[in-house]
Write an enzyme that holds these catalytic residues in place. Structure first.
Site, short mmCIF file in Angstrom:
data_model
loop_
_atom_site.label_atom_id
_atom_site.label_comp_id
_atom_site.label_asym_id
_atom_site.label_seq_id
_atom_site.Cartn_x
_atom_site.Cartn_y
_atom_site.Cartn_z
N SER A 135 38.81 -24.34 -23.36
CA SER A 135 40.22 -24.58 -23.63
C SER A 135 40.34 -25.59 -24.77
O SER A 135 39.81 -25.35 -25.85
CB SER A 135 40.92 -25.04 -22.36
OG SER A 135 42.32 -24.97 -22.49
N ASP A 139 43.29 -13.64 -20.86
CA ASP A 139 43.70 -15.02 -21.12
C ASP A 139 44.88 -14.99 -22.08
O ASP A 139 44.72 -14.74 -23.27
CB ASP A 139 42.54 -15.82 -21.72
CG ASP A 139 42.87 -17.29 -21.89
OD1 ASP A 139 44.03 -17.68 -21.64
OD2 ASP A 139 41.97 -18.05 -22.29
N HIS A 180 41.97 -17.37 -18.20
CA HIS A 180 41.51 -18.62 -18.80
C HIS A 180 40.33 -19.19 -18.03
O HIS A 180 39.64 -20.09 -18.52
CB HIS A 180 42.67 -19.61 -18.83
CG HIS A 180 42.55 -20.69 -19.86
ND1 HIS A 180 42.32 -20.44 -21.19
CD2 HIS A 180 42.65 -22.04 -19.75
CE1 HIS A 180 42.27 -21.58 -21.85
NE2 HIS A 180 42.46 -22.57 -21.00
#
Length: 696
Positions: A558, A641, A673
């Site tokens: 991320s 995602d 994600h």
């Protein structure tokens, strides 16, 4: 962009965790955990052993606070799924009793004063006596129940249910084309997290309830369109009953389209059953307002609140409303920290809460005070562990979950007088008794601007300071998520260290636990001081003789994946290998495809066409530094995602390939994600460590 790590408790924790180069005022005290002494084995943690651990959750306490119901989820490699069952155990010691054994997974809704455990199983309510007896199915309705809350008087049930509001899907818009699969949109919020919006919105429903019989449900938002718990992270905490059972509360962001995508302004609404009128209890509060909970005596209502609309990582405070005087007070407003979660004390005079502090998550308390003086926040626990959920209050303490960097979650009682944790569950004791010790150390270094920068460092089993070890810099996501002593089943630092790596986890700018300013300083400065913090931390650790300076890597997901992409262009030869999972690569295309625009608008400053944000899309944009890429890089990307869409990973891989940089793409088409499938997680781990073995 999104809710930790472990150290073996007790003597292991006391002996294996130390602190190096610490400023005296920042010294973190060793914990006072009283538990059995774990005799460590010689086995090293492996991905397979990691997934064989039981995942423990505190489900609830009996009315007298003496009995714990907890859940354990166990993963089956053969079936590639987890099975959760409930267990009962006296808090002061005694036989552990398996409470449920049916295949499917159970979650406690409530434990009644008469000793019945009401739980959800396969979408229906069931009841079973806490101290023995047969389970009874209470409900048999066509649609599964979700986010269930029973009224205090037992006469009503509150739950959520999806309602078709907009015909976005072709099969709804054109019933004669039943085999079509097309989505049609005229506004934003067309997808979120890992799902496209099919036009169905979760509404709160209310129904009469009598011995398991549910009356005709009433849609509390039949005249309004758009409600949803804060998916994928919300749930039953978005609902509450008034103590007199005459009203219900629910959390809602009553916005649509572009407004919904750009706002965090949720409010708490009160629906009066008799009048059928709805009122907004938090009108004028512009950020997230969530988790409403009445005090035990029903006189006060507390909830979590952020001030700033659009800032999802704003300081979270506890607000309390006095129903008699109509006064509202911010109990934690003057405190330099941010709240994770809270519960009321049994006497209703204070609230217990958890919050990150100095690389850990600890217990705090604050008294309810409606006077002129600010309420005083008091830290209760202190030690080398994280406190997770607060299950409830018992005589002389709190029942909590807790982890360390090398110990998965178990349930403990935190004793107020002894100021220590007493183990209640020991689900994974035998497994961890076989695992070789991995030393954990706290370390303070100086950042490039002179600030004190704290890091956790975890070392391989049988660490020998006369030898040299490959070393990994871990870059945390969030970007305002804390790096503390939690325990992850993917980014597992015990597992990394067990493969022979030293791992450093800096608490760089942007992380909570070091004051509100430190937490907020990352916004609009993604590629600035936080990246310099990472370089300062790894440069400092690399001065140690046991760090192999020719074998240093950087890994993260991320914002951590973004950090790896940024470091790839600015590290100036520090790293030999890089791994990025679902990282942001091109801030311009990311802004055009991510779904929660409030996050991008606040943290980046806004859209790429606004000249005021030029630095974000140039100097702080990884794609602008690709000309300097020359380090082998592994890229993970989830196909579902929508927070960091698929193009980010594909663009980065294509750039690396065209520049003839050794690179590999691991595409997970069914993952979002995160990586949720057990088999996919095993592939992830094998590719992760295979790449490091190949390149580092």
């Amino acid at each position: 962009m999104m809710k930790k790590i472990s150290i073996l408790t007790c003597a292991i924790l006391l002996s294996s965790v130390t602190f190096a180069q610490q400023a005296p005022e920042k010294r973190v005290n060793r914990s006072l955990i009283t538990n059995k002494l774990y005799h460590l084995g010689n086995e090293r943690m492996t991905p397979e052993k990691l997934w064989e651990l039981g995942r423990v959750s505190g489900e609830g306490l009996s009315a007298d606070g003496k009995m714990l119901i907890y859940g354990v989820s166990n993963y089956s490699f053969g079936e590639n799924k987890s099975e959760k069952n409930l267990y009962a155990v006296p808090l002061k010691g005694g036989e552990v009793r398996q409470f449920t054994s049916e295949t499917g997974g159970e979650s406690v809704v409530e434990i009644t004063k008469t000793g019945d455990v009401i739980y959800l199983f396969k979408g229906q309510l069931w009841s079973k006596p806490l101290h023995g007896g047969e389970a009874r199915q209470l409900t048999k309705i066509a649609d599964d129940l979700e986010n269930v809350k029973l009224s205090p008087d037992g006469k009503y049930i509150l739950f959520s249910r999806p309602v078709l509001v907009k015909k976005y899907h072709s099969v709804d818009k054109y019933p004669d084309l039943a085999k079509s699969n097309v989505y049609i949109y005229d506004d934003l919020d067309y997808r979120h997290w890992d799902s496209f919006n099919d036009g169905r919105f979760n509404h709160p429903f209310l129904a009469s309830y009598d011995e398991g019989t549910i009356g005709e449900p009433i849609d509390l938002m039949a005249d309004e369109a758009f409600y949803s718990p804060q998916a994928p992270f919300g749930g039953a905490d978005d609902f509450a009953w008034s103590p007199d059972s005459k009203a219900v509360l629910y959390v809602c962001k009553k916005k649509f389209g572009k407004e919904y995508a750009q706002s965090t302004n949720t409010d708490i609404y009160r629906y009066d059953i008799a009048t059928k009128l709805t009122s907004n209890l938090t009108e004028g509060l512009m950020g997230y307002d969530t988790h409403p909970v009445y005090s035990p005596n029903g006189k006060n209502l507390a909830w979590l609140s952020m001030k700033t609309d659009g800032f999802e990582a704003d300081k979270t405070d506890i607000l309390v409303f006095d129903r008699a005087s109509k006064k509202r007070v911010n109990l934690t407003g003057a405190w330099d920290g941010t709240v994770n979660s809270f519960i009321w004390s049994k006497d209703g005079r204070k609230l217990f809460f958890t919050a990150p502090t100095k690389g850990t998550v600890q217990l705090f308390e604050v008294e309810v005070n409606f006077g002129k003086a600010a309420s005083t926040v008091k830290q209760l626990s202190e030690g080398l562990f994280d406190i997770g959920d607060i299950v409830g209050e018992t005589d002389g303490g709190l029942v909590v979950s807790s982890t360390t960097l090398t110990r998965a979650a178990e349930i403990y009682v935190y004793d107020f007088k002894k100021k220590s944790l007493q183990a209640v569950t020991k689900v994974n004791d035998d497994a961890f008794a076989k695992i070789a010790e991995t030393k954990v150390e706290g370390r303070f270094t100086k950042a490039s601007d002179g600030a004190d920068l704290f890091s956790w460092v975890i070392y391989p089993p049988n660490f020998d300071p006369t030898k040299k070890y490959p070393t990994l810099l871990f870059c945390q996501g969030g970007p305002q998520s804390a790096t503390t002593l939690g325990y992850s089943f993917r980014w597992n630092f015990q597992l990394m260290a067990s493969q022979g790596y030293i791992v450093i986890l800096p608490n760089r700018r942007g992380m909570p636990g070091w004051g509100v300013k430190w937490n907020q300083d990352i916004s609009k400065d993604w590629g600035g001081q936080p990246i310099r913090d990472y370089l300062s931390a790894i440069d400092d650790l690399a001065k140690e003789s046991y760090v192999d300076k020719e074998r240093i890597g950087a890994v993260g997901a991320s914002y951590g994946g973004y950090s790896v992409f940024m470091l790839a262009g600015v590290h100036e030869g520090r790293f030999k290998s890089l791994i990025s999972h679902c990282g942001l690569f091109d801030m311009t295309s990311w802004y055009g495809t991510t779904e929660e625009l409030f996050f991008a608008n606040y943290d980046l400053g806004g859209p790429y066409w606004d000249k005021n944000n030029e630095k974000t899309y140039t100097e702080f944009n990884p794609i602008k530094h690709v000309d300097k890429w020359n380090t082998p890089i592994l890229i993970f990307q989830g196909g579902k995602d929508f927070r960091v869409p698929i193009g980010q990973g594909l663009e980065a891989f294509q750039a690396a390939q065209l520049k003839n940089v050794k690179s590999r793409l691991v595409y997970l088409p069914e993952e979002n994600h995160w990586v949720l499938s057990g088999h996919n997680a095993q592939v992830w781990q094998r590719e992760f460590f295979g790449w490091l073995k190949e390149t580092l």
